[in-house]
Design an enzyme around this catalytic site. Structure first.
Site, PDB file in Angstrom:
ATOM      1  N   CYS B  88     -19.638 -29.580  13.029  1.00 22.72           N
ATOM      2  CA  CYS B  88     -19.969 -28.788  11.832  1.00 22.72           C
ATOM      3  C   CYS B  88     -18.694 -28.149  11.251  1.00 22.72           C
ATOM      4  O   CYS B  88     -17.967 -27.458  11.962  1.00 22.72           O
ATOM      5  CB  CYS B  88     -20.967 -27.702  12.190  1.00 22.72           C
ATOM      6  SG  CYS B  88     -21.360 -26.649  10.797  1.00 22.72           S
ATOM      7  N   CYS B  90     -18.515 -25.795   9.122  1.00 21.49           N
ATOM      8  CA  CYS B  90     -18.767 -24.439   8.626  1.00 21.49           C
ATOM      9  C   CYS B  90     -18.770 -23.419   9.756  1.00 21.49           C
ATOM     10  O   CYS B  90     -19.498 -22.428   9.715  1.00 21.49           O
ATOM     11  CB  CYS B  90     -20.075 -24.378   7.870  1.00 21.49           C
ATOM     12  SG  CYS B  90     -20.120 -25.570   6.537  1.00 21.49           S
ATOM     13  N   CYS B 107     -23.122 -32.620  14.182  1.00 18.94           N
ATOM     14  CA  CYS B 107     -24.157 -32.794  13.171  1.00 18.94           C
ATOM     15  C   CYS B 107     -25.061 -33.998  13.516  1.00 18.94           C
ATOM     16  O   CYS B 107     -24.539 -35.059  13.864  1.00 18.94           O
ATOM     17  CB  CYS B 107     -23.508 -33.015  11.814  1.00 18.94           C
ATOM     18  SG  CYS B 107     -24.672 -32.949  10.448  1.00 18.94           S
ATOM     19  N   CYS B 109     -26.838 -30.470  14.104  1.00 21.96           N
ATOM     20  CA  CYS B 109     -26.685 -29.501  15.196  1.00 21.96           C
ATOM     21  C   CYS B 109     -28.045 -29.116  15.767  1.00 21.96           C
ATOM     22  O   CYS B 109     -29.084 -29.448  15.191  1.00 21.96           O
ATOM     23  CB  CYS B 109     -25.940 -28.270  14.701  1.00 21.96           C
ATOM     24  SG  CYS B 109     -26.813 -27.405  13.392  1.00 21.96           S
ATOM     25  N   CYS B 118     -29.608 -25.210   8.518  1.00 19.66           N
ATOM     26  CA  CYS B 118     -28.267 -25.748   8.312  1.00 19.66           C
ATOM     27  C   CYS B 118     -27.508 -24.735   7.464  1.00 19.66           C
ATOM     28  O   CYS B 118     -27.709 -24.664   6.253  1.00 19.66           O
ATOM     29  CB  CYS B 118     -28.343 -27.098   7.592  1.00 19.66           C
ATOM     30  SG  CYS B 118     -26.739 -27.744   7.124  1.00 19.66           S
TER      31      CYS B 118
END
Lengths: 184, 149
Positions: B88, B90, B107, B109, B118
């Site tokens: 991920c 982010c 991902c 996740c 998400c």
């Protein structure tokens, strides 16, 4: 007085050094080494610890702190939030006299784009009242780790060097504004 | 999802630099739509396909602002190239390699698989304010959105 200083250990080394230099005759550097020999050499490193005494800070010559003028000037010309580095963290965040808003982001984080825009707008609207910065967590992981940033985007609000608010995720602008209004 | 996990092991990053001649050949092939021009294009395409497929399967939608979707897919593809798994993009990690091995944030996740959460805003449930109406994104769209930065 010099003798007294040499005898008691916690005397500052400057007076010790001065005392020895004054007391020792110029002709006998070699003899001095023999005479005071081991004990003197042993005492030297110990006495150098004066550098760590509480009052020692004022004795160490540091370069004068860089004036923040340069930063202020660049602020005036950039419309949005500025980029901040780990080196300037203390100066711009901890030592700031107005509240500081930091956005933690990463290069390929989609929601960060949206928060970028919000932070840029806030930077313009609150210019002079708060400071807005962006920090790339990939470039300065140590800062992100020390403030236990996990999810990005995360926006932290600092006042008087302390973190007073943390907003994680992409939220409407009103949420950020409310947090800022509370801090100023 | 199956297709992603089966391709994670392939070492895209290890392919040698293609010669100019080869690049030209690949470019032609890319225009014909038969595959990426180089390793990163290939994983971009893989991640794009995966995203479309997973959105359909989980009944989620891309963000109404497609540049967000594009950037996240690019981030996933980059992580796939660098780390071998679409970690991920982010989140901030102390140790990316360890996270990849652990698998929680690869991902899709665990929060996405379990609760459709998400936070990257790649897969949004229809009731989300940011959700758009698309479950598809073109490779050109991704390239356009990510090349501006």
């Amino acid at each position: 007085m010099a003798a007294a200083a040499t005898c008691c250990c916690p005397a500052p080394p400057r007076s010790l050094y001065g005392g020895v230099a004054l007391a020792a005759p110029s002709a006998a550097p070699g003899r001095r080494r023999v005479g005071y020999g081991a004990s003197a050499t042993r005492r030297w490193p110990c006495c150098r610890r004066w550098a760590h005494w509480p009052g020692a800070a004022s004795r160490i010559r540091r370069p004068p702190p860089r004036p923040a003028a340069a930063a202020t000037v660049s602020c005036a010309y950039s419309p949005g939030a500025e980029t901040i580095t780990a080196c300037s963290w203390n100066e711009y965040v901890i030592c700031s006299d107005i509240p500081v808003l930091i956005e933690f982001w990463a290069s390929w984080c989609g929601p960060c784009r949206m928060v970028h825009r919000i932070v840029d707008e806030i930077a313009q609207e609150y210019a002079g009242r708060i400071k807005c910065y962006k920090l790339d967590t990939d470039d300065y992981p140590q800062i992100a780790t020390s403030y236990s940033i996990e999810r990005i985007p995360t926006v932290l609000l600092f006042k008087d060097g302390e973190k007073i608010h943390s907003i994680t995720g992409t939220l409407p602008k009103a949420v950020y504004v409310r947090a800022i209004e509370k801090s100023i | 999802m199956m297709s992603v996990s089966s391709t994670t092991a392939s070492p895209f990053g290890l392919s040698p630099m293609p010669s100019p001649r080869c690049l030209r050949k690949c470019a032609v092939r890319a225009q014909a739509g038969a595959g990426g021009a180089d390793a990163s294009d290939k994983s971009l395409e893989v991640m794009r396909k995966f995203s479309e497929q997973y959105a359909r399967r989980s009944n989620t939608f891309f963000c109404s602002e497609k540049s967000v979707t594009a950037v996240v897919i690019k981030g996933l593809a980059d992580h796939k190239d660098q780390l071998g798994a679409p970690l991920c993009p982010c989140r901030h990690y102390d140790d990316k390699a360890a996270e990849v091995a652990q698998g929680f944030w690869n991902c899709p996740c665990v929060p996405m698989r379990e609760r459709k959460e998400c936070h990257c805003m790649l897969f949004l449930t229809p009731d989300n304010d940011f959700a758009g109406e698309d479950q598809a994104i073109a490779l050109e769209e991704i390239k356009d959105a990510t090349s501006k930065m």
